[in-house]
Scaffold this active site. Structure first.
Site, short mmCIF file in Angstrom:
data_model
loop_
_atom_site.label_atom_id
_atom_site.label_comp_id
_atom_site.label_asym_id
_atom_site.label_seq_id
_atom_site.Cartn_x
_atom_site.Cartn_y
_atom_site.Cartn_z
N PHE A 11 28.37 46.87 -5.07
CA PHE A 11 28.65 48.12 -5.77
C PHE A 11 29.94 48.05 -6.61
O PHE A 11 29.91 48.09 -7.84
CB PHE A 11 28.69 49.25 -4.73
CG PHE A 11 29.44 50.48 -5.11
CD1 PHE A 11 29.30 51.05 -6.37
CD2 PHE A 11 30.29 51.09 -4.19
CE1 PHE A 11 30.00 52.20 -6.71
CE2 PHE A 11 30.98 52.24 -4.52
CZ PHE A 11 30.85 52.79 -5.78
N TYR A 140 36.55 49.22 11.68
CA TYR A 140 36.64 48.92 10.25
C TYR A 140 38.08 49.05 9.75
O TYR A 140 38.60 48.17 9.05
CB TYR A 140 35.72 49.85 9.46
CG TYR A 140 35.92 49.79 7.97
CD1 TYR A 140 35.53 48.67 7.23
CD2 TYR A 140 36.52 50.86 7.29
CE1 TYR A 140 35.74 48.62 5.87
CE2 TYR A 140 36.71 50.81 5.93
CZ TYR A 140 36.33 49.69 5.22
OH TYR A 140 36.54 49.64 3.86
N LYS A 144 40.38 45.97 8.20
CA LYS A 144 40.99 45.98 6.86
C LYS A 144 42.51 45.83 6.96
O LYS A 144 43.13 45.14 6.15
CB LYS A 144 40.62 47.26 6.11
CG LYS A 144 39.14 47.40 5.80
CD LYS A 144 38.56 46.20 5.07
CE LYS A 144 39.00 46.12 3.62
NZ LYS A 144 38.29 45.03 2.90
N ILE A 198 22.29 65.76 4.78
CA ILE A 198 22.72 65.90 6.17
C ILE A 198 24.25 65.83 6.23
O ILE A 198 24.87 64.89 5.72
CB ILE A 198 22.11 64.80 7.05
CG1 ILE A 198 20.58 64.96 7.09
CG2 ILE A 198 22.69 64.85 8.46
CD1 ILE A 198 19.87 63.82 7.78
#
Length: 304
Positions: A11, A140, A144, A198
């Site tokens: 992306f 995560y 990082k 959602i």
């Protein structure tokens, strides 16, 4: 200048590749295509299908004689990191170390590292600046931050220059709208199909949404600025998730009401990043409002 872009089929990475090629740089892409798409790799880039943890990654460096690396490849799903921390650590920590070893052995000038707002954890104040304490609440975020720590030590020991860019919530064209790569992409994917989005929690949680083209330009500026600096890349604004649904409904001329589910673990309630340092060091300011970015993103997927 010859630039290696890891995750260059993904992306953010593929958008950076396109921009750098437009600016006249020689670009090499490394991507294992686990989430990236070959169709997004610019035809003018040299492409290697290889995993960052591969012991033969050095061959790319040996073949190409690179000057600089933009490191975008990562496992970016917070919930996945909680379910499978081993995979998260393998990609984000061991993959980064393997890349840094190649940078050291082949005397690269600099690495630009894509980090995340997740390194901060629960905010003590808003907007979070680069001096805020680092206390991640997800694996995560830990992975990082660990990558950042390795970068700093490699710089001290071996003189490798770096710029660390801590992104807020990036969205935009080529983001996977059929997966869980971001709240905006998830909403657009559902709402384009006429499905209700959602929301986990009450929807009053806030995020700082920055458009991918603004992130691309920050990476471009970091080629020559921000040496050994850590810099937030963000809009310095917050938007509630409920407001996000309202804006998307307005752009799409729909009226799809959210489905509310229980809040998820390791989710920050309120967040936005201070971006003053990005202006002071890089001369960067975001050019896209949230509505402008959303319109461009929605148009991209409606035309596909």
């Amino acid at each position: 200048m010859k630039i290696l872009i890891t995750g260059g089929a993904g992306f953010i990475g593929s958008n950076i590749v396109d921009f750098m090629i437009e600016k006249g740089y020689d670009v090499v892409v490394v991507d294992n295509l686990s989430s990236g798409k070959l169709e997004y790799v610019n035809k003018k880039a040299k492409f290697y299908k290889i995993d960052l943890t591969d012991e033969y990654l050095w061959q790319v460096f040996d073949n190409e004689r690179l000057d600089l690396v933009i490191h975008e490849a990562a496992q970016v799903d917070i919930q996945k990191s909680i379910k499978d921390p081993v995979v998260d650590a393998k990609v984000n920590i061991l993959g980064t170390i393997n890349l840094l070893e190649c940078c050291r052995k082949y005397n690269l000038k600099k690495i630009i590292y894509a980090s995340s707002a997740a390194v901060y954890g629960d905010p003590l104040y808003l907007g979070l600046d680069e001096r805020h304490r680092l206390e991640p609440v997800s694996f995560y975020g830990i992975s990082k931050y660990t990558g950042e720590s390795y970068l700093r030590i490699y710089s001290k020991l071996y003189g490798l220059k770096y710029t660390i860019l801590r992104y807020s919530n990036v969205y935009g064209i080529r983001q996977d709208i059929n997966g869980n790569t971001g709240v905006i992409s998830s909403f657009i994917g559902k709402m384009l199909n006429g499905d209700r989005p959602i929301i986990f929690g009450d929807g009053n949680q806030t995020r700082d949404f920055v458009y991918v083209k603004d992130v691309v330009y920050a990476n471009y500026l970091a080629l020559y600025k921000g040496e050994n600096q850590i810099i937030n890349i963000s809009t310095n604004n917050s938007t509630t998730i409920n407001k996000l649904v309202e804006i998307i409904n307005g752009i799409m001329d729909t009226n799809l009401k959210p489905i509310y589910l229980p809040a998820r673990t390791s989710e920050i309630e309120q967040s936005y990043l201070n971006n003053i340092k990005a202006f002071e060091v890089l001369g960067w300011v975001p050019q896209y409002s949230l509505e402008q970015g959303l319109r461009e993103m929605i148009d991209f997927y409606m035309l596909k």
